[in-house]
Design a protein around this motif. Sequence first.
Motif, PDB file in Angstrom:
ATOM      1  N   ILE A 141       0.852  -1.184   0.000  1.00  0.00           N
ATOM      2  CA  ILE A 141       0.000   0.000   0.000  1.00  0.00           C
ATOM      3  C   ILE A 141       0.888   1.234   0.000  1.00  0.00           C
ATOM      4  CG2 ILE A 141      -1.716   1.319   1.310  1.00  0.00           C
ATOM      5  CD1 ILE A 141      -2.802  -1.328   2.358  1.00  0.00           C
ATOM      6  N   GLU A 142       0.595   2.152  -0.907  1.00  0.00           N
ATOM      7  CA  GLU A 142       1.307   3.424  -0.972  1.00  0.00           C
ATOM      8  C   GLU A 142       0.429   4.510  -0.370  1.00  0.00           C
ATOM      9  OE1 GLU A 142       2.400   4.243  -5.013  1.00  0.00           O
ATOM     10  OE2 GLU A 142       3.844   2.583  -5.065  1.00  0.00           O
ATOM     11  N   ASN A 143       1.082   5.447   0.300  1.00  0.00           N
ATOM     12  CA  ASN A 143       0.392   6.611   0.827  1.00  0.00           C
ATOM     13  C   ASN A 143       0.781   7.810  -0.026  1.00  0.00           C
ATOM     14  OD1 ASN A 143      -1.082   8.365   2.444  1.00  0.00           O
ATOM     15  ND2 ASN A 143       0.646   8.735   3.806  1.00  0.00           N
ATOM     16  N   ASP A 144      -0.176   8.376  -0.716  1.00  0.00           N
ATOM     17  CA  ASP A 144       0.033   9.541  -1.557  1.00  0.00           C
ATOM     18  C   ASP A 144       1.106   9.278  -2.617  1.00  0.00           C
ATOM     19  OD1 ASP A 144      -0.692  12.108  -2.340  1.00  0.00           O
ATOM     20  OD2 ASP A 144       0.814  13.060  -1.071  1.00  0.00           O
ATOM     21  N   GLY A 145       1.129   8.043  -3.132  1.00  0.00           N
ATOM     22  CA  GLY A 145       2.062   7.682  -4.187  1.00  0.00           C
ATOM     23  C   GLY A 145       3.479   7.397  -3.728  1.00  0.00           C
ATOM     24  N   ASP A 146       3.726   7.423  -2.419  1.00  0.00           N
ATOM     25  CA  ASP A 146       5.064   7.206  -1.872  1.00  0.00           C
ATOM     26  C   ASP A 146       5.031   6.136  -0.791  1.00  0.00           C
ATOM     27  OD1 ASP A 146       6.358   9.279  -3.338  1.00  0.00           O
ATOM     28  OD2 ASP A 146       5.576  10.750  -1.907  1.00  0.00           O
ATOM     29  N   ASP A 147       6.214   5.842  -0.297  1.00  0.00           N
ATOM     30  CA  ASP A 147       6.385   4.981   0.876  1.00  0.00           C
ATOM     31  C   ASP A 147       5.577   3.701   0.828  1.00  0.00           C
ATOM     32  OD1 ASP A 147       8.099   6.857   2.059  1.00  0.00           O
ATOM     33  OD2 ASP A 147       6.414   7.925   2.974  1.00  0.00           O
ATOM     34  N   PRO A 148       5.847   2.809  -0.116  1.00  0.00           N
ATOM     35  CA  PRO A 148       5.098   1.549  -0.128  1.00  0.00           C
ATOM     36  C   PRO A 148       5.369   0.752   1.143  1.00  0.00           C
ATOM     37  CG  PRO A 148       6.889   1.490  -1.732  1.00  0.00           C
ATOM     38  CD  PRO A 148       6.870   2.868  -1.158  1.00  0.00           C
ATOM     39  N   ASP A 149       4.314   0.260   1.741  1.00  0.00           N
ATOM     40  CA  ASP A 149       4.400  -0.557   2.951  1.00  0.00           C
ATOM     41  C   ASP A 149       3.733  -1.889   2.698  1.00  0.00           C
ATOM     42  OD1 ASP A 149       5.692   1.103   4.929  1.00  0.00           O
ATOM     43  OD2 ASP A 149       3.865   2.318   4.984  1.00  0.00           O
ATOM     44  N   ASP A 150       4.302  -2.949   3.270  1.00  0.00           N
ATOM     45  CA  ASP A 150       3.667  -4.264   3.263  1.00  0.00           C
ATOM     46  C   ASP A 150       2.716  -4.312   4.446  1.00  0.00           C
ATOM     47  OD1 ASP A 150       5.165  -5.116   1.066  1.00  0.00           O
ATOM     48  OD2 ASP A 150       6.792  -5.816   2.331  1.00  0.00           O
ATOM     49  N   ILE A 151       1.449  -4.546   4.180  1.00  0.00           N
ATOM     50  CA  ILE A 151       0.426  -4.574   5.226  1.00  0.00           C
ATOM     51  C   ILE A 151      -0.231  -5.947   5.223  1.00  0.00           C
ATOM     52  CG2 ILE A 151      -1.726  -3.547   6.066  1.00  0.00           C
ATOM     53  CD1 ILE A 151       0.651  -1.625   6.234  1.00  0.00           C
ATOM     54  N   ALA A 152      -0.383  -6.506   6.419  1.00  0.00           N
ATOM     55  CA  ALA A 152      -1.023  -7.806   6.584  1.00  0.00           C
ATOM     56  C   ALA A 152      -2.496  -7.610   6.945  1.00  0.00           C
ATOM     57  CB  ALA A 152      -0.324  -8.601   7.682  1.00  0.00           C
ATOM     58  N   PHE A 153      -3.320  -8.531   6.456  1.00  0.00           N
ATOM     59  CA  PHE A 153      -4.738  -8.563   6.778  1.00  0.00           C
ATOM     60  C   PHE A 153      -5.086  -9.969   7.233  1.00  0.00           C
ATOM     61  CE2 PHE A 153      -4.091  -5.275   3.673  1.00  0.00           C
ATOM     62  CZ  PHE A 153      -4.829  -4.216   4.163  1.00  0.00           C
ATOM     63  N   LEU A 154      -6.072 -10.067   8.094  1.00  0.00           N
ATOM     64  CA  LEU A 154      -6.487 -11.349   8.638  1.00  0.00           C
ATOM     65  C   LEU A 154      -8.011 -11.396   8.643  1.00  0.00           C
ATOM     66  CD1 LEU A 154      -5.623 -13.973  10.157  1.00  0.00           C
ATOM     67  CD2 LEU A 154      -5.764 -12.642  12.261  1.00  0.00           C
ATOM     68  N   ARG A 155      -8.560 -12.528   8.226  1.00  0.00           N
ATOM     69  CA  ARG A 155     -10.010 -12.699   8.286  1.00  0.00           C
ATOM     70  C   ARG A 155     -10.348 -13.240   9.668  1.00  0.00           C
ATOM     71  NH1 ARG A 155     -12.909 -14.264   3.431  1.00  0.00           N
ATOM     72  NH2 ARG A 155     -11.076 -15.511   2.969  1.00  0.00           N
ATOM     73  N   GLU A 156     -11.147 -12.471  10.403  1.00  0.00           N
ATOM     74  CA  GLU A 156     -11.615 -12.874  11.729  1.00  0.00           C
ATOM     75  C   GLU A 156     -13.139 -12.898  11.691  1.00  0.00           C
ATOM     76  OE1 GLU A 156      -9.981  -9.996  14.475  1.00  0.00           O
ATOM     77  OE2 GLU A 156      -8.096 -11.101  14.608  1.00  0.00           O
ATOM     78  N   GLU A 157     -13.723 -14.039  11.997  1.00  0.00           N
ATOM     79  CA  GLU A 157     -15.182 -14.183  12.012  1.00  0.00           C
ATOM     80  C   GLU A 157     -15.800 -13.659  10.715  1.00  0.00           C
ATOM     81  OE1 GLU A 157     -16.902 -12.733  15.631  1.00  0.00           O
ATOM     82  OE2 GLU A 157     -15.216 -13.475  16.824  1.00  0.00           O
ATOM     83  N   ASP A 158     -15.261 -14.128   9.593  1.00  0.00           N
ATOM     84  CA  ASP A 158     -15.756 -13.801   8.251  1.00  0.00           C
ATOM     85  C   ASP A 158     -15.640 -12.330   7.883  1.00  0.00           C
ATOM     86  OD1 ASP A 158     -16.380 -16.444   7.585  1.00  0.00           O
ATOM     87  OD2 ASP A 158     -18.324 -16.301   8.590  1.00  0.00           O
ATOM     88  N   GLU A 159     -14.753 -11.600   8.538  1.00  0.00           N
ATOM     89  CA  GLU A 159     -14.563 -10.183   8.217  1.00  0.00           C
ATOM     90  C   GLU A 159     -13.069  -9.891   8.156  1.00  0.00           C
ATOM     91  OE1 GLU A 159     -15.852  -5.851  10.024  1.00  0.00           O
ATOM     92  OE2 GLU A 159     -16.929  -7.637  10.647  1.00  0.00           O
ATOM     93  N   TRP A 160     -12.622  -9.219   7.095  1.00  0.00           N
ATOM     94  CA  TRP A 160     -11.220  -8.873   6.964  1.00  0.00           C
ATOM     95  C   TRP A 160     -10.874  -7.750   7.927  1.00  0.00           C
ATOM     96  CZ3 TRP A 160      -7.719 -11.752   4.743  1.00  0.00           C
ATOM     97  CH2 TRP A 160      -8.119 -12.675   3.759  1.00  0.00           C
ATOM     98  N   LYS A 161      -9.698  -7.879   8.560  1.00  0.00           N
ATOM     99  CA  LYS A 161      -9.211  -6.880   9.518  1.00  0.00           C
ATOM    100  C   LYS A 161      -7.782  -6.481   9.152  1.00  0.00           C
ATOM    101  CE  LYS A 161     -12.768  -7.042  12.335  1.00  0.00           C
ATOM    102  NZ  LYS A 161     -13.545  -5.885  12.742  1.00  0.00           N
ATOM    103  N   TRP A 162      -7.466  -5.233   9.390  1.00  0.00           N
ATOM    104  CA  TRP A 162      -6.117  -4.678   9.208  1.00  0.00           C
ATOM    105  C   TRP A 162      -5.277  -5.231  10.348  1.00  0.00           C
ATOM    106  CZ3 TRP A 162      -5.032  -0.335   5.815  1.00  0.00           C
ATOM    107  CH2 TRP A 162      -3.755   0.192   5.953  1.00  0.00           C
ATOM    108  N   CYS A 163      -4.124  -5.799  10.049  1.00  0.00           N
ATOM    109  CA  CYS A 163      -3.374  -6.473  11.112  1.00  0.00           C
ATOM    110  C   CYS A 163      -1.899  -6.085  11.129  1.00  0.00           C
ATOM    111  CB  CYS A 163      -3.551  -7.990  10.969  1.00  0.00           C
ATOM    112  SG  CYS A 163      -3.454  -8.844  12.553  1.00  0.00           S
ATOM    113  N   GLU A 164      -1.602  -4.867  10.709  1.00  0.00           N
ATOM    114  CA  GLU A 164      -0.221  -4.375  10.748  1.00  0.00           C
ATOM    115  C   GLU A 164      -0.276  -2.868  10.596  1.00  0.00           C
ATOM    116  OE1 GLU A 164       3.836  -5.217   8.251  1.00  0.00           O
ATOM    117  OE2 GLU A 164       2.309  -6.757   8.397  1.00  0.00           O
ATOM    118  N   PHE A 165       0.631  -2.189  11.319  1.00  0.00           N
ATOM    119  CA  PHE A 165       0.620  -0.720  11.241  1.00  0.00           C
ATOM    120  C   PHE A 165       2.024  -0.232  10.988  1.00  0.00           C
ATOM    121  CE2 PHE A 165       0.085   3.618  12.814  1.00  0.00           C
ATOM    122  CZ  PHE A 165      -1.095   3.948  12.205  1.00  0.00           C
TER     123      PHE A 165
END
Length: 107
Positions: free
Chosen positions: A83-107
């Motif tokens: 994920i890029e913020n404003d076209g810069d700084d690409p970050d690898d972000i993890a997501f996890l499905r909890e109880e059938d709903e995707w959640k953001w799992c890295e900051f």
Amino acid sequence: MAPPGVTALPQSDEDQITDLVERFEQAWNNRRFGELRDLMCTEMRGQSEFDEDALQEARSGSGRLDLVITELAITGDTAEAVIENDGDDPDDIAFLREEDEWKWCEF
């Protein structure tokens, strides 16, 4: 929401994660930290650095987000995105499905 009498098709995992990223961005930009925490996985919500006071402090020292997913790989109940913020700084972000709903799992 689908009109009455019309069944909505379920969103794909990709669409659900894209929607999650958009809601995360909006909650951060609008300083709605309770909503932001609701989008996070259980593990993140359990860490003191992600309580509402800590998020408020972090937000006061940073700008608005303008997030764009440039890569997304989904494997079962986990996903990794670049994920890029404003076209810069690409970050690898993890997501996890909890109880059938995707959640953001890295900051």
